[in-house]
Enzyme design. Structure first.
Site, PDB file in Angstrom:
ATOM      1  N   GLY A 237       0.821  -1.205   0.000  1.00 47.41           N
ATOM      2  CA  GLY A 237       0.000   0.000   0.000  1.00 47.41           C
ATOM      3  C   GLY A 237       0.847   1.243   0.000  1.00 47.41           C
ATOM      4  CE  LYS A 243       3.250   0.152   3.436  1.00 48.80           C
ATOM      5  NZ  LYS A 243       2.762   1.500   3.153  1.00 48.80           N
ATOM      6  CD  GLU A 461      -5.329  29.774  -8.842  1.00 41.63           C
ATOM      7  OE1 GLU A 461      -6.096  28.778  -8.905  1.00 41.63           O
ATOM      8  OE2 GLU A 461      -4.115  29.704  -9.075  1.00 41.63           O
ATOM      9  CG  ASP A 535      -2.857  24.779 -14.115  1.00 40.70           C
ATOM     10  OD1 ASP A 535      -2.930  24.207 -13.027  1.00 40.70           O
ATOM     11  OD2 ASP A 535      -3.125  25.990 -14.291  1.00 40.70           O
TER      12      ASP A 535
HETATM   13  P1  ADP Z   1       3.389   3.028   6.605  1.00 40.48           P
HETATM   14  O1  ADP Z   1       4.169   2.012   7.326  1.00 40.48           O
HETATM   15  O2  ADP Z   1       2.240   2.449   5.843  1.00 40.48           O
HETATM   16  O3  ADP Z   1       4.176   3.958   5.767  1.00 40.48           O
HETATM   17  P2  ADP Z   1       2.770   3.891   9.239  1.00 40.48           P
HETATM   18  O4  ADP Z   1       2.157   2.655   9.753  1.00 40.48           O
HETATM   19  O5  ADP Z   1       4.156   4.173   9.665  1.00 40.48           O
HETATM   20  O6  ADP Z   1       2.666   3.951   7.671  1.00 40.48           O
HETATM   21  O7  ADP Z   1       1.830   5.091   9.612  1.00 40.48           O
HETATM   22  C1  ADP Z   1       2.317   6.299  10.089  1.00 40.48           C
HETATM   23  C2  ADP Z   1       1.393   6.911  11.095  1.00 40.48           C
HETATM   24  O8  ADP Z   1       0.155   7.238  10.507  1.00 40.48           O
HETATM   25  C3  ADP Z   1       1.034   5.975  12.209  1.00 40.48           C
HETATM   26  O9  ADP Z   1       1.967   6.045  13.245  1.00 40.48           O
HETATM   27  C4  ADP Z   1      -0.322   6.482  12.657  1.00 40.48           C
HETATM   28  O10 ADP Z   1      -0.191   7.535  13.557  1.00 40.48           O
HETATM   29  C5  ADP Z   1      -0.916   7.040  11.388  1.00 40.48           C
HETATM   30  N1  ADP Z   1      -1.859   6.090  10.774  1.00 40.48           N
HETATM   31  C6  ADP Z   1      -1.757   5.559   9.546  1.00 40.48           C
HETATM   32  N2  ADP Z   1      -2.807   4.752   9.270  1.00 40.48           N
HETATM   33  C7  ADP Z   1      -3.589   4.763  10.350  1.00 40.48           C
HETATM   34  C8  ADP Z   1      -4.812   4.110  10.681  1.00 40.48           C
HETATM   35  N3  ADP Z   1      -5.426   3.291   9.842  1.00 40.48           N
HETATM   36  N4  ADP Z   1      -5.321   4.344  11.897  1.00 40.48           N
HETATM   37  C9  ADP Z   1      -4.714   5.173  12.754  1.00 40.48           C
HETATM   38  N5  ADP Z   1      -3.564   5.802  12.507  1.00 40.48           N
HETATM   39  C10 ADP Z   1      -2.998   5.623  11.325  1.00 40.48           C
END
Ligand code: ADP
Length: 646
Positions: A237, A243, A461, A535
Site C-alpha cells: 500500500g 502498514k 484561479e 496545470d
Molecule cells: P506506513 O508504514 O504504511 O508507511 P505507518 O504505519 O508508519 O505507515 O503510519 C504512520 C502513522 O500514521 C502511524 O503512526 C499512525 O499515527 C498514522 N496512521 C496511519 N494509518 C492509520 C490508521 N489506519 N489508523 C490510525 N492511525 C494511522
C-alpha cells in the site's frame, strides 16, 4: 526487576576499538618505563675523572657509542668495592644477566678522545677493553614504523563509523557489529503497546492479520490438524497508510516480540554484510520465538533480481535477498517466526519472494475512504482538547486522498496552530488551516507580488473555478485562494470524487478545468504566462496516459504500452517512430480541444468570470458559497452529493 537487570547490563563497559589503542600505548609506555627504570646507564661523570679511574686501573671496559658521543664505563669488580665508587653500582629492578655500566660521560670529539685514550692506556699493565657501538632507538624506530598503519586504521575506523550512521544504529563499536542486524526490538518490556484499537479502518486487512495473531497465540490449534503456520505476509500500500502500525498491532495483540527494521538497513557498503545481517536477525528472532519480524520498504532488497542489465546488477542486494529467501525456507513449521514485510511497490518485487511458502499472503492496505478517514480522525482526536462542535464528518470530507499519516499530521498541526493562537480548544478553523498548510505549505504573506501579477493570479484561479463549475464531471470546488503558499501563488481546491473507474469524459472535463486558468488569462488579457506550468504538466501527463496507457484514443486503439512487469529504466520504446508521431499528435489534439473548450466557456461567461475575479481580489479566499452567489446553484450538484454520501 527485569528492568533493573537490563540497566545493569547496559552499564557494563562496552568493548570498543579504542581499547586496542589504549592497550598498545600502555604496553609501549610500560616498556619505556622498564627500560629506564630497570636498566641504568650509569652515573654521569666527566672525561677527566674517567682518565683518573683509568690510571688507577679501575676500568675494565669502555664502551664508546659513536652516534650519541657517550662512553659507558664498566669498573672492575675490585674497583666497585672501593669507597670512591661506592655509589656507582648499578641498581636494577629486574636482575640483568650482563654487566651494567657504572659511569657514563660525553667524550666530545671521537678522534681526540681515541688519541687520548690510547695515550692513557699505553703504559697500563692491564688494558681495559674498548668497544665501539652505534646505538639505535629500537622503540622509536618501531613506533615510526607502525605509526602510518595506526593512522590508516584510525582513519578507516573513523570513516566506517560515519558510514554506518552513528546515532542509534546498533550502538557503539559498529566495526565489530557491522554484520549484526539493526532491528529494533519491541517486546513486553517496551512501554508503547499497539493494538487493533489504534488502527482505524482497514477492516479487510485487519481481518486477514487477525489470523496471524491467532496462529501465534494458539499454534497447536492449527498444527495438530497438520496445517502449516504461514511464514510471511506482505502488506502492500501507499506510504503512511498504517502498514507499520498494523504489523505492530499484530505483535501487540499476539503479545509476542516484534523486530522492526527497514529494508535499507541491510544495505551497507561492504559485501556480505547484508546477508550476515539477515542471518543475525533470524537467529535473534528464533531465540525469542514465537516472534514477528517486520521489514519495512522491502523493495530496497527485494527488487526483482538481474533486471538492471544497464547498471550492472547489484550483486550485494541479490545476496541479501537470497539469504532472506533461504532463511524463510529454513525455518520449520514449528519455529513460529512470522515475517511481515511492507512495500508500496509490490509490482517490482522478485517473484521468488511472493511464491507460496514465503510471502504468500498479500494484504492490500489502501488509502482510506471517507468513512475510514473519519475513524482515523477519531483515533487521532482522542488525545486532543477539541471544540465541542467539531464535526469529524466534515473533516473527513475535506481531506480526500489523505493517508492515515497525513491525518495524524493534520491533527497535530491543528493543535499546534490552536496553541499558537492561544486557544483553549482546537476548533474547525484550526483544522482547515492545518489542511491548507499541509497541502500548500506555509502561507507567505510577505511574498512580494505586484498588483498586476496579483490580478493575473486572480483571473487564473477564477478561470479554474468557473470552468469546473460549469462542467458536469469536473470535481466540485471547495475553495479558491490567491494567498501565496509554498511555491504557488494561488490555488483552487476541489473535492475529488473517489472513483474507482474513470470514464474518458470525466478525464476530459478535468483537463478542461485544469486548462481554465490559462484560458482565462487569454480571454481577459489576451496574453498567456508561465503561471500555468503545473496545470500543463498535469494535463500533459493525463493526456499521455489516456493515449498510451488506458487505450482511450480511437486513433491508437485499444492497446496499451504500459508493462506492469517492466523495470523503470526502460530506454527503448515499445512502438515504432510512426506510432510515436501519432501518439504525440493525439496528445496535443486532446489538449488543444480542451483548451478551446475552456476558452469558449469562459468567453460565454466573461462577465461572471470578471465578477468572481474581483471578489477574489478583494477577499483573497473564497468558498463555494461565494461562487453560488455569482453562478447560482451548480446544476450537477445533486448528483455529486448522492455519490459522496454513498
Ligand atoms: P506506513 O508504514 O504504511 O508507511 P505507518 O504505519 O508508519 O505507515 O503510519 C504512520 C502513522 O500514521 C502511524 O503512526 C499512525 O499515527 C498514522 N496512521 C496511519 N494509518 C492509520 C490508521 N489506519 N489508523 C490510525 N492511525 C494511522
Amino acid at each position: 526487576m527485569a528492568n533493573d537487570k537490563k540497566n545493569i547490563k547496559d552499564k557494563k563497559p562496552k568493548f570498543s576499538p579504542y581499547w586496542i589503542y589504549g592497550i598498545l600505548i600502555a604496553v609501549f609506555l610500560g616498556f619505556q618505563l622498564f627500560n629506564n627504570g630497570g636498566y641504568q646507564d650509569g652515573n654521569m661523570t666527566t672525561p677527566s675523572d674517567f682518565f683518573k679511574f683509568l690510571e688507577d686501573g679501575d676500568v675494565e671496559k669502555v664502551d664508546i657509542v659513536k652516534n650519541t658521543r657517550v662512553a659507558r664505563v664498566y669498573l672492575t669488580t675490585d674497583a666497585e668495592t672501593k669507597e670512591a665508587h661506592k655509589n656507582s653500582k648499578p641498581t636494577t629492578l629486574i636482575p640483568s644477566a650482563t654487566k651494567l655500566p657504572n659511569y657514563k660521560f660525553e667524550f666530545g670529539d671521537l678522534q681526540n678522545f681515541e688519541n687520548r685514550l690510547n695515550e692513557a692506556t699505553k703504559d697500563l699493565a692491564v688494558k681495559p677493553i674498548v668497544t665501539f657501538d652505534t646505538e639505535t632507538n629500537d622503540w622509536g624506530n618501531l613506533l615510526m614504523g607502525i605509526l602510518p598503519f595506526i593512522l590508516l586504521i584510525g582513519v578507516w575506523i573513523f570513516i566506517m563509523r560515519r558510514m554506518s550512521g552513528g546515532a542509534g544504529a546498533g550502538g557503539g563499536g559498529q566495526i565489530f557489529n557491522i554484520g549484526k542486524s539493526k532491528a529494533k526490538l519491541f517486546d513486553q518490556n517496551t512501554e508503547v503497546k499497539t493494538t487493533f484499537k489504534d488502527v482505524a479502518g482497514l477492516e479487510g486487512a485487519k481481518e486477514e492479520v487477525q489470523e496471524i495473531v491467532d496462529f501465534l497465540k494458539f499454534p497447536e490449534k492449527y498444527t495438530t490438524l497438520g496445517g502449516k503456520i504461514p511464514k510471511g505476509a506482505l502488506l502492500v500500500g501507499p506510504p503512511g497508510t498504517g502498514k507499520t502500525l498494523l504489523a505492530r498491532a499484530v505483535a501487540g495483540e499476539a503479545k509476542v516480540p516484534f523486530f522492526s527494521l527497514s529494508g535499507s538497513d541491510f544495505v551497507e557498503m561492504f559485501v556480505g554484510v547484508g546477508a550476515s545481517r539477515v542471518r543475525d536477525l533470524f537467529k535473534q528472532a528464533k531465540e525469542k520465538s514465537p516472534s514477528i519480524i517486520f521489514i519495512d520498504e522491502i523493495d530496497a532488497i527485494g527488487r526483482a533480481r538481474g533486471k538492471n542489465a544497464m547498471s550492472g546488477s547489484n550483486d550485494e542486494r541479490e545476496n541479501t535477498l537470497n539469504q532472506l529467501l533461504t532463511e524463510m525456507d529454513g525455518f520449520g513449521t514449528n519455529t513460529n517466526v512470522i515475517v511481515i514485510a511492507a512495500t508500496n511497490r509490490a509490482d517490482i518485487l522478485d517473484k521468488a519472494l511472493m511464491r507460496a511458502g514465503r510471502f504468500d499472503r498479500q494484504i492490500f492496505v489502501d488509502l482510506p475512504d471517507v468513512r475510514e478517514r473519519k475513524e482515523i480522525f477519531e483515533v487521532h482526536l482522542r488525545p486532543l482538547k477539541k471544540a465541542k462542535d467539531l464535526d469529524t464528518d466534515f473533516l473527513s470530507k475535506q481531506t480526500p486522498g489523505f493517508s492515515g499519516a497525513d491525518i495524524a499530521n493534520v491533527c497535530n498541526e491543528a493543535a499546534l496552530i490552536a496553541a499558537r493562537n492561544g486557544k483553549k480548544a482546537v476548533d474547525k478553523q484550526d483544522f482547515l488551516d492545518a489542511v491548507d498548510r499541509i497541502i500548500g505549505g506555509l502561507e507567505k504573506k510577505n511574498k512580494i507580488i505586484t498588483p498586476s501579477e496579483k490580478k493575473a493570479v486572480a483571473y487564473h484561479e477564477a478561470g479554474h473555478a468557473t470552468v469546473s463549475w460549469m462542467l458536469e464531471h469536473a470535481a466540485p470546488l471547495v475553495k479558491v485562494t490567491i494567498v501565496p503558499r509554498g511555491r504557488s501563488l494561488g490555488a483552487a481546491w476541489y473535492l475529488p470524487e473517489e472513483r474507482l473507474i474513470v470514464r474518458p469524459e470525466q478525464m476530459l472535463d478535468e483537463m478542461c478545468a485544469a486548462l481554465g486558468g490559462r484560458a482565462a488569462e487569454k480571454v481577459i488579457f489576451d496574453k498567456i504566462s508561465t503561471g500555468a506550468l503545473s496545470d500543463l504538466e498535469k494535463v500533459t501527463k493525463q493526456a499521455r496516459a489516456m493515449v498510451t496507457i488506458y487505450g482511450l484514443s480511437s486513433k491508437i486503439g485499444n492497446l496499451t504500452y504500459y508493462d506492469s512487469g517492466q523495470s523503470e529504466y526502460g530506454f527503448t520504446k515499445p512502438y515504432s517512430e510512426q506510432t510515436a508521431e501519432l501518439i504525440d499528435k493525439e496528445i496535443s489534439d486532446i489538449i488543444e480541444k480542451q483548451y478551446q473548450r475552456a476558452i469558449k466557456l469562459l468567453e460565454d461567461n466573461k462577465d461572471k468570470l470578471t465578477e468572481l475575479a474581483e471578489v477574489l481580489l478583494e477577499k483573497e479566499v473564497i468558498f463555494k458559497d461565494n461562487l453560488e452567489k455569482i453562478f447560482g446553484k451548480r446544476a450537477f450538484e445533486k448528483e455529486e452529493r448522492e455519490n459522496l454520501d454513498k
